[in-house]
Scaffold this active site. Structure first.
Site, PDB file in Angstrom:
ATOM      1  N   HIS A 138      31.576  43.960  42.381  1.00  0.00           N
ATOM      2  CA  HIS A 138      32.700  43.111  41.933  1.00  0.00           C
ATOM      3  C   HIS A 138      33.732  43.997  41.248  1.00  0.00           C
ATOM      4  O   HIS A 138      33.396  44.984  40.599  1.00  0.00           O
ATOM      5  CB  HIS A 138      32.170  42.042  40.978  1.00  0.00           C
ATOM      6  CG  HIS A 138      33.181  41.029  40.586  1.00  0.00           C
ATOM      7  ND1 HIS A 138      34.089  41.251  39.568  1.00  0.00           N
ATOM      8  CD2 HIS A 138      33.446  39.794  41.076  1.00  0.00           C
ATOM      9  CE1 HIS A 138      34.856  40.185  39.446  1.00  0.00           C
ATOM     10  NE2 HIS A 138      34.491  39.281  40.337  1.00  0.00           N
TER      11      HIS A 138
ATOM     12  N   GLU B 198      37.925  41.164  47.989  1.00  0.00           N
ATOM     13  CA  GLU B 198      38.693  40.826  46.801  1.00  0.00           C
ATOM     14  C   GLU B 198      40.043  41.557  46.827  1.00  0.00           C
ATOM     15  O   GLU B 198      40.075  42.781  46.654  1.00  0.00           O
ATOM     16  CB  GLU B 198      37.955  41.260  45.532  1.00  0.00           C
ATOM     17  CG  GLU B 198      36.624  40.591  45.301  1.00  0.00           C
ATOM     18  CD  GLU B 198      35.983  41.072  44.006  1.00  0.00           C
ATOM     19  OE1 GLU B 198      35.803  40.242  43.102  1.00  0.00           O
ATOM     20  OE2 GLU B 198      35.691  42.282  43.888  1.00  0.00           O
TER      21      GLU B 198
END
Length: 277
Positions: A115, A194
């Site tokens: 992430h 992302e």
């Protein structure tokens, strides 16, 4: 198969401590969320869609205990350490670390690795040591992914480019994929894209064609891998994302972005209904 992931970050922190949690006490928070959604999720066939919630470690046991035997909801942790226990070797000397075996033992099915918040943290630590090679982060994440799979966990692997990297997005994403997934069984991995440059208040999210372009590129580099949108699956973009054939699902975080911002189980279910139809 479609994949709906939920990253609950540290949304357990109450508002009086500057967090966004107003739905349950921290002691009951994980179990509360599972209890509020698992029955509604049963209307979806587990062969058609996967639901995974990534919980802060403190809430995993309560969440697993709340999950019913016939639930199709999976519980995951937020990354794992790159080393683990082994017979005849390290039996658990991992102070402050969260290993794959420890997470599997308490009931986790999956983990989220790479992430952008994790990438930023690792890059910052390496920078303090004078290391500016960003591929070093990918190499560390590769070890985490392998450790997770060795422990029996599936992996959601996040990739994405920052604003400074956007001009060279192909090179950045290709490195994240080829180095991060080097020697990895990709049948155990899904990718979350992302667009780091577009995440945050006041940022402009990518449009449908941009997202499709990225998804196609990822599948060219790693044929057969599931690709989900990690820039935030929400009610506003669920229909658009569902219309992209190369996108296999999405990653939800906050469900409310104005007023009392935060995560709300009923709004999570609404996002899923909007995306899956």
């Amino acid at each position: 198969m479609k994949h709906i992931f939920l990253n609950l970050k540290r949304f357990d922190i109450p508002r009086e401590y500057s967090g966004v949690n107003s739905i349950a006490s921290p002691q009951e928070w994980g179990a509360y969320i599972v209890g509020k959604v698992q029955e509604e999720l049963k209307e979806y066939n587990a062969d058609d869609v996967e639901f995974v919630m990534y919980m802060p470690e403190a809430h995993i046991i309560n969440a697993v205990q709340e999950r019913k035997e016939d639930s199709n909801l999976k519980i995951g942790c937020q990354s794992v350490f790159r080393e683990d226990t082994a017979k005849g070797a390290n039996f658990g000397a991992f102070t402050s670390q969260r290993t794959g075996n420890s997470m599997k033992a308490i009931g986790c099915d999956s983990t989220i690795i790479g992430h952008f918040e994790e990438r930023k943290d690792k890059a910052g630590i390496l920078s303090e040591a004078g290391v500016t090679d960003l591929d070093a982060v990918n190499r560390i994440l590769n070890k985490e992914i392998k450790a997770a799979i060795e422990a029996g966990l599936d992996v959601l692997y996040c990739i994405g480019e920052t604003a400074d990297q956007q001009e060279n997005w192909k090179e950045v994403l290709e490195s994240q994929l080829t180095i991060g997934l080097d020697g990895v069984d990709i049948s155990k991995v899904a990718v979350a894209y992302e667009p780091v440059w577009a995440i945050g208040p006041g940022k402009t999210p990518p449009d449908r064609e941009y997202i499709r372009k990225i998804a196609c590129f990822i599948k060219e580099v790693k044929s057969g891998i599931a690709v989900t949108y990690g820039g935030g699956l929400k009610t506003d973009n669920a229909g658009m994302l569902a219309s992209i054939p190369e996108i296999d699902g999405g990653l939800i975080a906050l469900t409310r972005f104005s007023g009392d911002i935060g995560f709300y189980p009923e709004e999570y279910l609404e996002i899923i209904r909007t995306y899956l139809g």
